[in-house]
Design a protein around this motif. Structure first.
Motif, PDB file in Angstrom:
ATOM      1  N   SER A  30       0.512  -1.310   0.118  1.00 52.45           N
ATOM      2  CA  SER A  30       0.052   0.145   0.113  1.00 52.45           C
ATOM      3  C   SER A  30       0.784   1.095   0.028  1.00 52.45           C
ATOM      4  CB  SER A  30      -0.953  -0.003   1.228  1.00 52.45           C
ATOM      5  OG  SER A  30      -0.142   0.077   2.387  1.00 52.45           O
ATOM      6  N   THR A  33       1.132   3.122  -3.348  1.00 52.63           N
ATOM      7  CA  THR A  33      -0.089   3.921  -3.521  1.00 52.63           C
ATOM      8  C   THR A  33       0.043   5.260  -2.994  1.00 52.63           C
ATOM      9  OG1 THR A  33      -1.321   3.180  -1.829  1.00 52.63           O
ATOM     10  CG2 THR A  33      -1.340   1.958  -3.778  1.00 52.63           C
ATOM     11  N   THR A  34       0.575   5.477  -2.200  1.00 47.68           N
ATOM     12  CA  THR A  34       0.526   6.949  -1.109  1.00 47.68           C
ATOM     13  C   THR A  34       1.966   7.532  -1.467  1.00 47.68           C
ATOM     14  OG1 THR A  34       1.340   5.968   0.798  1.00 47.68           O
ATOM     15  CG2 THR A  34      -1.031   5.981   0.335  1.00 47.68           C
ATOM     16  N   SER A  64       4.089   5.630 -12.324  1.00 50.34           N
ATOM     17  CA  SER A  64       2.946   5.872 -12.122  1.00 50.34           C
ATOM     18  C   SER A  64       2.048   4.531 -12.636  1.00 50.34           C
ATOM     19  CB  SER A  64       2.391   7.116 -13.105  1.00 50.34           C
ATOM     20  OG  SER A  64       2.806   6.951 -14.295  1.00 50.34           O
ATOM     21  N   GLN A  67       1.667   2.515  -9.600  1.00 47.49           N
ATOM     22  CA  GLN A  67       0.695   3.125  -8.599  1.00 47.49           C
ATOM     23  C   GLN A  67      -0.585   2.504  -9.082  1.00 47.49           C
ATOM     24  OE1 GLN A  67       2.030   7.214  -8.364  1.00 47.49           O
ATOM     25  NE2 GLN A  67       2.365   7.177  -6.273  1.00 47.49           N
ATOM     26  N   LYS A  68      -0.768   2.691 -10.220  1.00 43.92           N
ATOM     27  CA  LYS A  68      -2.217   2.591 -10.597  1.00 43.92           C
ATOM     28  C   LYS A  68      -2.534   0.972 -10.784  1.00 43.92           C
ATOM     29  CE  LYS A  68      -5.092   3.132 -14.738  1.00 43.92           C
ATOM     30  NZ  LYS A  68      -5.230   1.534 -15.381  1.00 43.92           N
ATOM     31  N   MET A  70      -1.262  -1.135  -8.674  1.00 46.90           N
ATOM     32  CA  MET A  70      -1.173  -1.364  -7.229  1.00 46.90           C
ATOM     33  C   MET A  70      -2.479  -1.092  -6.620  1.00 46.90           C
ATOM     34  SD  MET A  70       0.472  -3.197  -4.894  1.00 46.90           S
ATOM     35  CE  MET A  70       2.150  -3.250  -5.369  1.00 46.90           C
ATOM     36  N   LYS A  71      -2.991  -0.073  -6.821  1.00 48.15           N
ATOM     37  CA  LYS A  71      -4.266   0.407  -6.318  1.00 48.15           C
ATOM     38  C   LYS A  71      -5.324  -0.652  -6.565  1.00 48.15           C
ATOM     39  CE  LYS A  71      -3.394   5.461  -6.262  1.00 48.15           C
ATOM     40  NZ  LYS A  71      -3.487   6.534  -6.827  1.00 48.15           N
ATOM     41  N   GLU A  72      -5.464  -0.825  -8.152  1.00 47.31           N
ATOM     42  CA  GLU A  72      -6.426  -1.949  -8.667  1.00 47.31           C
ATOM     43  C   GLU A  72      -6.270  -3.219  -7.873  1.00 47.31           C
ATOM     44  OE1 GLU A  72      -5.455  -1.776 -12.876  1.00 47.31           O
ATOM     45  OE2 GLU A  72      -6.149   0.048 -12.977  1.00 47.31           O
TER      46      GLU A  72
END
Length: 78
Positions: A30, A33-34, A64, A67-68, A70-72
């Protein structure tokens, strides 16, 4: 396949610095993502460039995209 599974499969083929990033991501997915790439590098003890090279080694266009995705992944596995 999740990003973490993909990292585990490719781990042995990564450079030493990229393995540090990989282990960091596996330990706390996580955080990607931050945090921006330079922060991840600083925390993992590698350069921002190494974080970007890790992304390319994982077949992402850049940080980027990592990140995208990983969020998904995190949203999907909740």
């Amino acid at each position: 396949m999740s990003i973490c599974e993909s990292i585990k499969r490719r781990f042995i083929r990564l450079s030493k610095g990229q393995r540090r990033v990989a282990q960091f991501v596996l330990n706390d997915p996580s955080i990607v993502t931050t945090k921006i790439a330079s922060e991840v590098g600083r925390i993992a003890g590698v350069s921002e460039s190494t974080v970007h090279r890790f992304c390319y080694a994982m077949d992402f266009a850049g940080y980027s995209e990592l990140q995208k995705r990983m969020k998904e992944d995190l949203a999907y596995h909740k």
